[in-house]
Design an enzyme around this catalytic site. Structure first.
Site, PDB file in Angstrom:
ATOM      1  CE1 TYR A 173      16.514 -27.606 -15.044  1.00 26.32           C
ATOM      2  CE2 TYR A 173      18.187 -26.596 -13.643  1.00 26.32           C
ATOM      3  CZ  TYR A 173      16.895 -26.649 -14.106  1.00 26.32           C
ATOM      4  OH  TYR A 173      15.971 -25.744 -13.649  1.00 26.32           O
ATOM      5  NE  ARG A 199      21.408 -23.352  -3.723  1.00 24.18           N
ATOM      6  CZ  ARG A 199      22.696 -23.405  -3.382  1.00 24.18           C
ATOM      7  NH1 ARG A 199      23.242 -22.450  -2.648  1.00 24.18           N
ATOM      8  NH2 ARG A 199      23.450 -24.425  -3.776  1.00 24.18           N
ATOM      9  CB  SER A 231      16.745 -22.114 -13.469  1.00 21.53           C
ATOM     10  OG  SER A 231      17.581 -22.404 -12.383  1.00 21.53           O
ATOM     11  CE1 TYR A 236       5.768 -27.818  -5.258  1.00 25.71           C
ATOM     12  CE2 TYR A 236       7.955 -27.274  -6.087  1.00 25.71           C
ATOM     13  CZ  TYR A 236       6.998 -27.194  -5.089  1.00 25.71           C
ATOM     14  OH  TYR A 236       7.274 -26.509  -3.945  1.00 25.71           O
ATOM     15  CE  LYS A 293      14.695 -25.067 -17.177  1.00 14.64           C
ATOM     16  NZ  LYS A 293      13.361 -25.069 -17.788  1.00 14.64           N
ATOM     17  CG  LEU A 315      17.148 -28.515   2.138  1.00  9.81           C
ATOM     18  CD1 LEU A 315      18.017 -29.611   2.741  1.00  9.81           C
ATOM     19  CD2 LEU A 315      17.742 -27.138   2.419  1.00  9.81           C
TER      20      LEU A 315
HETATM   21  N1  UDP Z   1      21.017 -30.005   0.362  1.00  4.75           N
HETATM   22  C1  UDP Z   1      21.441 -30.753   1.451  1.00  4.75           C
HETATM   23  N2  UDP Z   1      20.976 -32.023   1.566  1.00  4.75           N
HETATM   24  C2  UDP Z   1      20.085 -32.576   0.685  1.00  4.75           C
HETATM   25  C3  UDP Z   1      19.646 -31.802  -0.403  1.00  4.75           C
HETATM   26  C4  UDP Z   1      20.140 -30.514  -0.533  1.00  4.75           C
HETATM   27  O1  UDP Z   1      22.240 -30.285   2.247  1.00  4.75           O
HETATM   28  O2  UDP Z   1      19.709 -33.745   0.851  1.00  4.75           O
HETATM   29  C5  UDP Z   1      21.522 -28.630   0.212  1.00  4.75           C
HETATM   30  C6  UDP Z   1      22.299 -28.428  -1.073  1.00  4.75           C
HETATM   31  O3  UDP Z   1      23.656 -28.822  -0.908  1.00  4.75           O
HETATM   32  C7  UDP Z   1      22.110 -26.926  -1.301  1.00  4.75           C
HETATM   33  C8  UDP Z   1      20.741 -26.643  -0.729  1.00  4.75           C
HETATM   34  O4  UDP Z   1      20.420 -27.750   0.119  1.00  4.75           O
HETATM   35  O5  UDP Z   1      23.069 -26.223  -0.540  1.00  4.75           O
HETATM   36  C9  UDP Z   1      19.651 -26.539  -1.788  1.00  4.75           C
HETATM   37  O6  UDP Z   1      19.752 -27.689  -2.615  1.00  4.75           O
HETATM   38  P1  UDP Z   1      18.672 -28.027  -3.724  1.00  4.75           P
HETATM   39  O7  UDP Z   1      19.141 -29.245  -4.443  1.00  4.75           O
HETATM   40  O8  UDP Z   1      17.307 -28.060  -3.097  1.00  4.75           O
HETATM   41  O9  UDP Z   1      18.701 -26.747  -4.675  1.00  4.75           O
HETATM   42  P2  UDP Z   1      19.888 -26.144  -5.591  1.00  4.75           P
HETATM   43  O10 UDP Z   1      21.183 -26.694  -5.150  1.00  4.75           O
HETATM   44  O11 UDP Z   1      19.518 -26.536  -6.961  1.00  4.75           O
HETATM   45  O12 UDP Z   1      19.828 -24.674  -5.354  1.00  4.75           O
END
Ligand code: UDP
Length: 341
Positions: free
Chosen positions: A152, A234, A126, A13, A156, A203
């Protein structure tokens, strides 16, 4: 003559978008990938954007002999190292897979870099290394790193540590780690984008797949967090901006006469909640998304976003795109791979 930059994981990606930006900047990327987590069709897709097939080799980044051979065969001037596994949940279920791939991949590349200190090296790190920030949610590079919450995250964290220890032992190396916040979006052409393997954990891919009818609804994990709308916050960064940051990083390293080891946050500097992102997606694309609130996802950080001052001062980079661009580009990409109008 154009400098050849080895892009490990260049069919992935972020790697594929970086290949496009490297070409735009006058570099000659060499993709190294074994397609275990990407699709070989990316090479032809890249050809559609850049007008020629990018140079590519099929190679496992952990295979030290093959990596040595690649460096003997090609006149490589710089390295951007993306190749690594990145699914947090999977890393909890299968930690050894993550430790062996992410750490030995880094080790085999650094083994060559150590012998060739003139070759600059950029590492994908990250914001996961910050964990849950206490107090201020805007983190800068001096913010103390936290104990990672997943294997993971540890890879990092450890990756940065390995680079620092190597630099301490050999100060003529030119190295930079980029701490990505949340990469989203796709190339505006709709020709390349994220191709999640299986059900997406992140997400925005889940949002676009839901809008495309692959899932009945999006579950928003938790709406009782201490944020303006109860959902997590985020810093979502457009993948093309992120790709450009890699070009600026390698430009910077090529210009250095002496060794250096730098760490930079790559984000927009703005926090966006899950609900904000969902609503922006709906508004910008004129789509009603099916979503429901569910329980919190374990291990989720409540709120974090980047302080991006150092990226601007050191490598003269800042994000040009915003989440509106990202949700439109991501939807455009999803529609193109699903053959939707
Ligand atoms: N999230 C959500 N539903 C989903 C996937 C993610 O509500 O199906 C929320 C997740 O709980 C977080 C935000 O979206 O608060 C970003 O999640 P992601 O996994 O994309 O990134 P990371 O948690 O690694 O920052």
């Amino acid at each position: 003559m154009a400098k050849k930059v080895l892009v490990t994981g260049g069919a992935g990606y972020i790697g594929s978008h970086t290949v496009v930006e490297l070409i735009r900047a006058g570099y000659e990327p060499l993709i190294l990938d074994d397609y275990r987590n990407s699709d070989p069709s990316v090479i032809q897709r890249l050809k559609q954007i850049i007008g020629k097939e990018p140079e590519h080799v099929v190679c496992d980044v952990c295979d030290q002999n093959k990596i040595n051979e690649v460096f003997q065969t090609f006149d490589i001037s710089g390295v951007i190292h993306f190749a690594a596994y990145k699914a947090v949940g999977e890393s909890v279920e299968n930690p050894l897979k993550y430790y062996s791939n992410n750490i030995s991949g880094l080790n085999s590349i650094l083994t060559v870099i150590k012998r060739n200190p003139q070759i600059p090296f950029v590492f994908s790190s990250s914001c996961t290394v910050y964990g849950e920030p206490s107090g201020i949610k805007e983190v800068d590079e001096k913010t103390e790193r936290a104990i990672p919450t997943s294997p993971y995250g540890y890879t990092k964290w450890l990756g940065e540590q390995i680079i620092e220890d190597l630099f301490t032992s050999q100060g003529d190396l030119k190295m930079m780690s980029l701490r990505y916040f949340n990469p989203i979006g796709a190339h505006e052409s709709g020709i390349i984008g994220e191709l999640p393997v299986g059900k997406p954990n992140n997400l925005l891919p889940f949002i676009t797949q839901t809008a495309a009818g692959l899932h009945n609804e999006l579950t928003i994990f938790g709406n009782d967090y201490p944020t303006h709308d109860g959902t997590c916050i985020r810093d979502y960064i457009h993948v093309v901006d992120l790709a450009e940051a890699h070009v600026k990083a390698i430009d910077y390293l090529f210009a250095q006469q002496k060794g250096c080891n730098e760490i930079i946050n790559i984000g927009t500097g703005k926090g966006t909640s899950v609900l904000d992102l969902v609503k922006t997606f709906e508004r910008e694309n004129n789509i009603k998304l099916n979503y429901a609130f569910g329980p919190r996802r374990s291990g989720d950080v409540i709120e974090i976003y980047a302080n991006v001052d150092y990226a601007l001062s050191l490598i003269n980079w800042k994000a040009k795109k915003d989440i509106k661009d990202a949700v439109k580009d991501a939807w455009n990409w999803e529609k193109s791979i699903r053959h939707l109008k």
